[in-house]
Design a protein around this motif. Structure first.
Motif, mmCIF file in Angstrom:
data_model
loop_
_atom_site.group_PDB
_atom_site.id
_atom_site.type_symbol
_atom_site.label_atom_id
_atom_site.label_comp_id
_atom_site.label_asym_id
_atom_site.label_seq_id
_atom_site.Cartn_x
_atom_site.Cartn_y
_atom_site.Cartn_z
ATOM 1 N N ALA A 11 -6.570 8.782 2.669
ATOM 2 C CA ALA A 11 -5.464 9.199 3.542
ATOM 3 C C ALA A 11 -4.401 9.963 2.756
ATOM 4 N N PHE A 12 -4.098 9.498 1.550
ATOM 5 C CA PHE A 12 -3.090 10.152 0.716
ATOM 6 C C PHE A 12 -3.501 11.589 0.400
ATOM 7 N N ILE A 13 -4.766 11.782 0.065
ATOM 8 C CA ILE A 13 -5.254 13.130 -0.233
ATOM 9 C C ILE A 13 -5.212 14.005 1.016
ATOM 10 N N GLU A 14 -5.655 13.472 2.138
ATOM 11 C CA GLU A 14 -5.795 14.277 3.352
ATOM 12 C C GLU A 14 -4.482 14.508 4.093
ATOM 13 N N THR A 15 -3.566 13.530 4.041
ATOM 14 C CA THR A 15 -2.356 13.636 4.863
ATOM 15 C C THR A 15 -1.060 13.583 4.059
ATOM 16 N N GLY A 16 -1.153 13.186 2.788
ATOM 17 C CA GLY A 16 0.059 13.005 1.994
ATOM 18 C C GLY A 16 0.680 11.635 2.182
ATOM 19 N N GLU A 17 0.078 10.801 3.027
ATOM 20 C CA GLU A 17 0.593 9.452 3.305
ATOM 21 C C GLU A 17 -0.484 8.426 2.996
ATOM 22 N N GLY A 18 -0.341 7.728 1.868
ATOM 23 C CA GLY A 18 -1.255 6.647 1.542
ATOM 24 C C GLY A 18 -0.702 5.331 2.053
ATOM 25 N N LYS A 19 -1.414 4.258 1.739
ATOM 26 C CA LYS A 19 -0.966 2.916 2.114
ATOM 27 C C LYS A 19 -0.970 2.039 0.867
ATOM 28 N N PRO A 20 -0.113 2.380 -0.102
ATOM 29 C CA PRO A 20 -0.079 1.596 -1.341
ATOM 30 C C PRO A 20 0.505 0.215 -1.104
ATOM 31 N N TYR A 21 0.162 -0.713 -1.992
ATOM 32 C CA TYR A 21 0.760 -2.039 -1.953
ATOM 33 C C TYR A 21 2.228 -1.880 -2.316
#
Length: 174
Positions: free
Chosen positions: A133-143
């Motif tokens: 998601a981070f690569i594709e949208t710039g928004e990851g879901k990090p802890y």
């Protein structure tokens, strides 16, 4: 020989963007202290009371490959708290038909290890979900953690020193 944990994702982007995203660890895995920019750099990832890992960047080939050696670890749910110490996390990056394939391997994380199920599930969540998601949208879901769990760089350094001391004591005992 038993296989290491591996998972692969394909993203609709360039190898450069994927490489840059992987190195932005806080964007997809969680807050770190230290640097991932060059061979020899060291960084620490920590989930208070649960997980500590110290890493040294051992390989970087822009747009192709990244490797991190686990220099110290503490995994609270396992009997062998230092099960990750001495293992290596690798990211292989390949351009395939206009997409980018990332092969993630945690060398040394094997099915016979106590942490395998928990750790492979966590890696799958972070790599297949958050990193993608981070690569594709710039928004990851990090802890992330806040409040009393939030740590300063000094807290990370103290925990790094404690893990290094524990690793040295374990090495001397063997």
């Amino acid at each position: 020989m038993t296989a290491n944990f591996t998972t692969t994702i394909t993203v609709d982007t360039t190898p450069r963007k994927a490489f840059d995203a992987i190195n932005d660890v806080t964007g997809w895995w969680g807050r770190i202290t230290g640097s991932t920019a060059a061979v020899g750099d060291e960084f620490v990832y920590l989930v208070p009371g649960l997980h500590y890992s110290g890493f040294r960047v051992t390989e970087i080939v822009a747009e192709r490959h990244i490797a991190w050696l686990v220099t110290g670890s503490y995994l609270d749910p396992t009997i062998d708290k230092q099960e990750w110490t001495g293992t290596t996390v690798r990211f292989g990056i390949d351009e395939i038909d206009g997409t980018t394939q990332i092969t993630f391997t945690h060398e040394g994380l094997k099915p016979e290890h106590e942490c395998y199920e928990l750790c492979s599930n966590a890696w799958s969540m972070f790599v297949n979900g958050s990193l993608k998601a981070f690569i594709e949208t710039g928004e990851g879901k990090p802890y992330s953690f806040d409040g009393d769990e939030a740590l300063t760089a000094a807290d990370h350094a103290e925990l790094h020193d404690q893990a290094a001391e524990a690793t040295a004591l374990a090495s001397n005992a063997s």
